[in-house]
Scaffold this motif. Structure first.
Motif, PDB file in Angstrom:
ATOM      1  N   CYS A  41       4.997  -9.250 -18.127  1.00 44.81           N
ATOM      2  CA  CYS A  41       4.843  -9.035 -19.439  1.00 44.81           C
ATOM      3  C   CYS A  41       6.215  -9.726 -20.019  1.00 44.81           C
ATOM      4  N   SER A  43       7.987  -8.546 -22.037  1.00 48.05           N
ATOM      5  CA  SER A  43       9.198  -7.903 -22.116  1.00 48.05           C
ATOM      6  C   SER A  43       9.830  -7.547 -20.717  1.00 48.05           C
ATOM      7  N   HIS A  65       4.829  -2.658 -16.056  1.00 55.35           N
ATOM      8  CA  HIS A  65       3.860  -1.737 -16.489  1.00 55.35           C
ATOM      9  C   HIS A  65       2.310  -2.257 -16.668  1.00 55.35           C
ATOM     10  N   GLU A  66       2.114  -3.404 -16.215  1.00 56.11           N
ATOM     11  CA  GLU A  66       0.791  -3.945 -15.927  1.00 56.11           C
ATOM     12  C   GLU A  66       0.145  -3.737 -14.514  1.00 56.11           C
ATOM     13  N   GLU A 161      -3.552  -4.546 -19.497  1.00 56.30           N
ATOM     14  CA  GLU A 161      -2.686  -3.863 -20.641  1.00 56.30           C
ATOM     15  C   GLU A 161      -2.069  -5.011 -21.614  1.00 56.30           C
TER      16      GLU A 161
HETATM   17 ZN   LIG Z   1       3.675  -5.372 -22.101  1.00 60.43          ZN
END
Ligand SMILES: [Zn+2]
Ligand SMILES: [Zn+2]
Length: 350
Positions: A41, A43, A65-66, A161
């Motif tokens: 991502c 981020s 987080h994906e 996500e």
């Molecule tokens: Zn993200």
């Protein structure tokens, strides 16, 4: 049992290393995921490259987080129904009790605290404040797993996500499938916005990028975007009749002023790209044009589940958004590729 994870040690640039962990004993509410793929991502890139604005994350941190993976163990024998299920991770742990949560607006949950300054919400956990999924294994609360359809590939699941971020923004526009819409910024979120709109049957979607976005604009065309542009002048030079909505995924502070020029009366600007600098717009243009501006932040659980359903429908060109797959052992190569603005998403495979 031991497993390897990619850990960002501190806020410093490129301060990452592989660390070996022992799998902890699972609590009643937890399950163990064998990770299959993880999306990178924006981020993650900011954290990897040591950019500012991420002082709220908890270091040392397992990034990612994906996440898509398979449930291989559960802490409670009453949860065995989840075993061997292919799942994605919802990185948010909202309170479930505040007015926002009760309305399904889980991306607004601040655990019942009002904040004059809207900071990254507390609920954002996995890959930010708790260990994420750039690891061979990941311990996750059962509440945070979402089983996925067999028609959704691991690659698409790993970017889902991010697609939910795009989808959340698109949903801010009523009747988005039939409106004339400009997407600004052909990065992963902008391409995701385009793909959601195209998949919904919208044939009036344009994309605006800059000279450095040539390949990304080509990809936009490939997924079904009607026209791509590199400047506002280029848009205005055609027989231009205005947009119903503009979805900004660039975060460039010049966009709001441009948007009031390009929007029809009654038009809507949706801001997804994040930037902490202020902008100014002549008030009369907002009033006379009846222009509205909406922010769109993160995802809600409901939108995540909805976008996963869309991902199983062939008309949604999500597979084309995967630019490259890199093996876990070469994570940092993947980061560098993503930082160099490849077209679409970089996915790490285990
Ligand atoms: Zn993200
Ligand atoms: Zn809440």
């Amino acid at each position: 049992m031991k497993y390897k994870a990619l850990v960002k040690n501190s806020a410093a640039k490129h301060d990452v290393k592989f660390v070996e962990y022992e799998v902890p004993e699972l609590k009643d509410n937890e399950c163990l995921i064998r990770v299959k793929a993880v999306g990178i991502c924006g981020s993650d890139l900011h954290m990897y490259d040591g950019h500012g604005g991420y002082d709220w994350v908890t270091y040392p941190l397992v990034l990612g987080h994906e996440v898509v993976g398979e449930v291989i163990a559960v802490g409670n024998h009453n949860a065995t129904e989840y075993l061997s299920k292919r799942v994605v991770i919802d990185p948010y742990k909202s309170c479930g009790q505040c007015d926002f949560c009760l309305r399904g607006e889980t991306n607004r949950c601040d655990f019942n605290e009002f904040r004059t300054v809207k900071t990254p919400i507390e609920a954002l956990r996995y890959g930010f404040r708790e260990a994420g999924g750039m690891a061979q294994l990941m311990v996750v609360d059962i509440k945070n797993i979402i089983p996925i359809d067999q028609n959704v590939s691991d690659g698409v699941a790993a970017i889902s996500e991010a697609l939910a971020v795009s989808y959340t923004a698109v949903k801010k526009v009523e009747h988005f499938h039939s409106k004339r819409i400009l997407v600004v910024g052909p990065g992963p979120i902008g391409l995701g916005v385009a793909a959601v709109l195209i998949g919904s049957g919208n044939k009036q979607v344009d994309m605006l990028g800059t000279a450095v976005d040539e390949n990304r604009l080509k990809l936009s065309k490939l997924i079904g975007i009607k026209s791509t542009f590199m400047s506002e002048e280029e848009i205005l030079s055609k027989d231009f009749k205005g947009y119903d909505a503009i979805i900004d995924c660039s975060g460039h502070p010049s966009v709001p002023q441009m948007a009031v020029r390009l929007l029809k009366r009654g038009g809507q600007l949706v801001l997804v790209g994040i930037n902490s600098v202020p902008f100014s717009i002549a008030m009369d243009q907002i009033v006379r044009g009846e222009i509205s501006i909406d922010g769109s932040y993160g995802i809600t659980r409901r939108n995540y589940e909805e976008v996963l359903k869309l991902a199983a429908i062939p008309s949604y060109p999500f597979e084309k958004l995967i630019a490259e797959k890199v093996p876990f052992t070469q994570c940092t190569k993947g980061f560098e590729k993503a930082l160099n603005k490849v077209s679409g998403k970089v996915v790490i495979t285990m």
